[in-house]
Design a protein around this motif. Structure first.
Motif, PDB file in Angstrom:
ATOM      1  N   UNK A   1      67.665  73.205  41.212  1.00  0.00           N
ATOM      2  CA  UNK A   1      68.431  72.489  40.195  1.00  0.00           C
ATOM      3  C   UNK A   1      69.574  71.711  40.842  1.00  0.00           C
ATOM      4  N   UNK A   2      70.298  72.343  41.751  1.00  0.00           N
ATOM      5  CA  UNK A   2      71.401  71.658  42.427  1.00  0.00           C
ATOM      6  C   UNK A   2      70.891  70.475  43.243  1.00  0.00           C
ATOM      7  N   UNK A   3      69.754  70.648  43.898  1.00  0.00           N
ATOM      8  CA  UNK A   3      69.186  69.552  44.668  1.00  0.00           C
ATOM      9  C   UNK A   3      68.795  68.387  43.764  1.00  0.00           C
ATOM     10  N   UNK A   4      68.226  68.705  42.600  1.00  0.00           N
ATOM     11  CA  UNK A   4      67.843  67.649  41.668  1.00  0.00           C
ATOM     12  C   UNK A   4      69.066  66.947  41.096  1.00  0.00           C
ATOM     13  N   UNK A   5      70.114  67.707  40.773  1.00  0.00           N
ATOM     14  CA  UNK A   5      71.334  67.085  40.280  1.00  0.00           C
ATOM     15  C   UNK A   5      71.930  66.142  41.322  1.00  0.00           C
TER      16      UNK A   5
ATOM     17  N   UNK B   1      72.656  70.772  31.747  1.00  0.00           N
ATOM     18  CA  UNK B   1      71.883  70.726  32.986  1.00  0.00           C
ATOM     19  C   UNK B   1      70.685  69.800  32.855  1.00  0.00           C
ATOM     20  N   UNK B   2      69.985  69.892  31.721  1.00  0.00           N
ATOM     21  CA  UNK B   2      68.801  69.062  31.481  1.00  0.00           C
ATOM     22  C   UNK B   2      68.994  68.248  30.199  1.00  0.00           C
ATOM     23  N   UNK B   3      68.473  67.019  30.199  1.00  0.00           N
ATOM     24  CA  UNK B   3      68.546  66.142  29.024  1.00  0.00           C
ATOM     25  C   UNK B   3      67.157  65.599  28.712  1.00  0.00           C
ATOM     26  N   UNK B   4      66.771  65.700  27.441  1.00  0.00           N
ATOM     27  CA  UNK B   4      65.441  65.243  27.045  1.00  0.00           C
ATOM     28  C   UNK B   4      65.407  63.726  26.903  1.00  0.00           C
ATOM     29  N   UNK B   5      64.279  63.144  27.284  1.00  0.00           N
ATOM     30  CA  UNK B   5      64.041  61.709  27.115  1.00  0.00           C
ATOM     31  C   UNK B   5      62.688  61.557  26.408  1.00  0.00           C
TER      32      UNK B   5
ATOM     33  N   UNK C   1      61.686  78.245  35.272  1.00  0.00           N
ATOM     34  CA  UNK C   1      61.083  78.586  36.556  1.00  0.00           C
ATOM     35  C   UNK C   1      61.721  77.815  37.721  1.00  0.00           C
ATOM     36  N   UNK C   2      62.548  76.842  37.410  1.00  0.00           N
ATOM     37  CA  UNK C   2      63.206  76.066  38.466  1.00  0.00           C
ATOM     38  C   UNK C   2      64.371  76.871  39.018  1.00  0.00           C
ATOM     39  N   UNK C   3      64.390  77.098  40.305  1.00  0.00           N
ATOM     40  CA  UNK C   3      65.421  77.925  40.921  1.00  0.00           C
ATOM     41  C   UNK C   3      66.773  77.212  40.880  1.00  0.00           C
ATOM     42  N   UNK C   4      67.877  77.963  40.876  1.00  0.00           N
ATOM     43  CA  UNK C   4      69.208  77.338  40.889  1.00  0.00           C
ATOM     44  C   UNK C   4      69.409  76.378  42.063  1.00  0.00           C
TER      45      UNK C   4
END
Length: 697
Positions: free
Chosen positions: A367-371, A298-302, A361-364
């Motif tokens: 998260x979908x909106x960000x994806x 879901x998340x990737x570090x940079x 703390x980011x709601x599901x």
């Protein structure tokens, strides 16, 4: 270097021999340090110019003009000659690419250019901004490969730039660079004396970026296609993945501490055989295909590496993985116009230990909106060199011609989610103009005359246009029509088509149209006047009375038309609705041909087609007015009504499904909203209410 080695019979022979060997090892080691480069940097393949074109040869003499120094204080207002762009007769910037040439420096005759830089030049030439005439050019792009600092001969490249025919100290020149600086300093800006030239670079930080002048671009990765997934997968097994190679040991320790507290963090590093498309888990050495593994996170570090810019950014975006930017003071790609907070999470380097707290703390839904937004940004701006180049030129275009520039939504909102008002009307349309009632009729004179008498009492009515759809029977003379105080025009059509109600007749002189069927005689003058007032607040929408919705049928795997009395609506039927006359023009000229043919062949669904058209452009739902849901004609017999056909609902469902395919998407927007007058049901004296006669359910 010559080493004096004593003869074997010398007493100091062995001692000096070993000293010489040690000195030789030290010299080799120092030489390697000066030429050492990390293995995880991106090196671009080279293309010989002679394989691309038959190139002229230019010999550069040593006696060249003194190179200019990079002007660190440049701004758009003092280092860019705007007058070059305004006197060419074009309404956009024009970009000239210098012809490819082979340069000789007296020592090396093998001038080369990378495939990647060649793609950049191709993208400029293929863009709408290109001009082959340097005399009308607003911007110049050198055909000298400046993409990677590692491939540059700094002094020689500077000489070439300063001897370009139109260089003029770098004014109005654009330098593309993705890998700036060399070891060990790794400067964030390309180490060339480029004077007043703009730099489109990938390594900027807040200390080196010239805001409003330079352009921040990403480092393009050669493995992006491996990362792309056909569609967004919201159910990913890994919550957070770190996949960058050779990150700072301090960051690695922070990640390991986070991993110890939670189970779904994946930490990868290079494998022992150093294959870029493989990553190994740091504790188990389990190999993973890279960058495909990013599709499962879901998340990737940079992190910052040797350089601020990282190929990992685009690789994670291609995989639909939300970037977590763990850097201080980064300049994100195209930061002038893109709102990265919609697609990435930013965490200061000192606060890495709080990463999981922030992400949890980011709601599901968020998260979908960000994806979804990550995918939009990648597909629109970053998936190819062509898109990167065109976006950089678009940014300069908007700087030079701000009057035609794009606004925030144009850059940051996908077309599917964008709401727009193509009418250029004020927020509230003026009341004085009123509306024109357009009545489609065939041969129902009794209900037509009743309707004309009723709507003539609406204060804002300016004119009535009757569209007579009967070709074999002439309409009655105007003297036979009800005598009202408003003008009446009768238009005879050439063919009996339902689309005739949406033709842009010149008799319609007002902005607002009330489209109404000749059998809708139950609406009161208060309801119609209130409907017009609501339209004035929402002039780009369909505002009206009979509402419908659409639903997905899991059994038939198709869209279905639904007319049940639900609170959710997605269509307002044009049998009684207000809309702007601009939509008549678009219905006539821009509606997909297949949709218009379907309406004419089936004599049905023209109102659904209009709803599709408006929603497809505005991405907004219609607005239902007043609570009334019964729209039957008491004076009409059932066999006269089109909707009395038992197959009517089935055919309407077929319309919705067919129109979705014709438009390439489902544009209808569902909403639970209804507009009622103020004080409509409040216990106030009737004389204090403006709209008293509002019908009930």
């Amino acid at each position: 270097m010559l080493l004096k080695i004593p003869l074997p019979n010398s007493p100091t022979c062995y001692k000096n021999f070993f000293i010489s060997i040690i000195l030789l090892i030290v010299i080799i080691y120092i030489y390697q340090l000066t030429t050492y480069t990390k293995v995880n940097l991106v090196y671009y393949d080279k293309v010989r110019l002679v394989n691309l074109h038959k190139l002229p040869v230019k010999l550069l003499e040593d006696s060249v003009k003194k190179p200019a120094i990079l002007n660190k204080k440049c701004t758009y207002w003092d280092c860019f000659n705007l007058y070059r762009c305004g006197n060419t007769g074009h309404d956009r910037i024009t970009v000239y690419v210098y012809p490819l040439k082979k340069y000789l420096d007296g020592r090396d005759a093998s001038s080369v250019i990378s495939k990647e830089y060649y793609r950049i030049l191709e993208a400029v030439i293929d863009s709408k901004y290109y001009t082959a005439n340097p005399n009308e050019a607003c911007l110049f792009v050198p055909s000298v490969d400046t993409l990677s600092q590692d491939n540059l001969q700094t002094n020689f490249t500077t000489k070439i730039l300063n001897n370009l025919e139109y260089w003029s100290g770098g004014e109005n020149h654009l330098i593309y660079n993705m890998i700036a600086g060399k070891a060990p300093e790794f400067s964030p800006v390309v180490e060339l004396d480029v004077g007043n030239a703009m730099i489109a670079g990938a390594d900027f930080d807040t200390f080196t970026f010239r805001t409003g002048f330079d352009i921040s671009i990403p480092i393009f990765s050669p493995v992006l296609k491996l990362a792309e997934e056909p569609e967004i997968n919201y159910n990913r097994p890994w919550f957070l993945t770190s996949s960058q190679i050779s990150i700072d040991p301090l960051y690695m320790q922070e990640l390991e501490d986070l991993q110890a507290k939670t189970s779904n963090i994946l930490i990868l590093d290079s494998c022992y055989y150093h294959n870029y498309t493989k990553r190994c888990e740091i504790s188990t050495n389990q190999p993973y295909d890279y960058p495909q593994i990013l599709q499962k996170s879901t998340f990737c570090t940079i992190f910052r590496g040797e350089r601020m810019g990282q190929t990992a950014l685009l690789e994670s975006m291609a995989a639909g993985c939300i970037p977590v930017i763990m850097m201080d003071s980064p300049i994100m790609p195209f930061n002038d116009v893109l709102d990265w907070k919609r697609a990435a999470i930013f965490i200061l380097e000192d606060h890495i230990d709080n990463t999981m707290t922030v992400l949890r703390k980011i709601t599901p839904q968020h998260v979908r909106e960000m994806q979804k937004h990550v995918r939009f940004l990648y597909n629109t701006y970053f998936s190819s060199f062509k898109q990167i180049v065109e976006t950089s030129l678009d940014i300069i275009q908007d700087r030079v011609f701000p009057q035609w520039g794009r606004v925030y939504d144009d850059w940051n909102v996908s077309p599917d989610d964008r709401t727009s008002n193509p009418l250029f009307l004020p927020i509230t349309a003026p009341r004085a103009q009123g509306f024109t009632a357009v009545i489609l009729t065939y041969d129902r004179l009794e209900s037509l005359f009743i309707l004309i008498e009723k709507i003539s009492k609406v204060p804002s009515l300016m004119k009535i246009v009757v569209v007579w759809n009967h070709q074999r029977k002439a309409p009655p003379a105007l003297s036979k029509f009800p005598q009202i105080a408003k003008p009446i025009s009768v238009i005879r059509t050439k063919a009996n088509k339902l689309s005739n109600r949406f033709l842009p007749y010149e008799e319609i002189e007002t902005e607002a149209i009330l489209s109404i069927d000749d059998d809708i005689v139950m609406l009161t003058s208060d309801e119609l006047e209130f409907g017009y007032e609501v339209w004035r607040e929402f002039p780009d929408r369909i505002v009206g009375f009979p509402s419908r919705t659409h639903i997905w049928d899991n059994v038939t795997k198709s869209w279905k038309y639904e007319s049940e009395w639900t609170n959710e609506i997605s269509m307002v039927l044009t049998g009684a609705a207000f809309y702007h006359k601009y939509w008549n023009y678009l219905y006539t000229t821009a509606l997909p041909t297949g949709v218009k043919n379907w309406v004419d062949d089936h004599m049905n669904c023209e109102d659904i087609a209009m709803n599709f058209l408006v929603a497809n452009i505005t991405n907004k739902p219609p607005i239902k007015v007043a609570p009334r849901k019964k729209f039957k004609c008491p004076e009409c017999t059932n066999n006269e009504m089109l909707s009395a056909d038992l197959g009517h609902m089935v055919e309407r469902s077929q319309c919705v499904d067919f129109f979705t395919k014709a438009f390439g998407r489902m544009p209808l927007q569902s909403v639970e909203f209804r507009a009622d007058p103020v004080l409509y049901k409040d216990p106030f004296p009737e004389k204090l209410k403006r709209f008293n006669n509002i019908g009930s359910l």
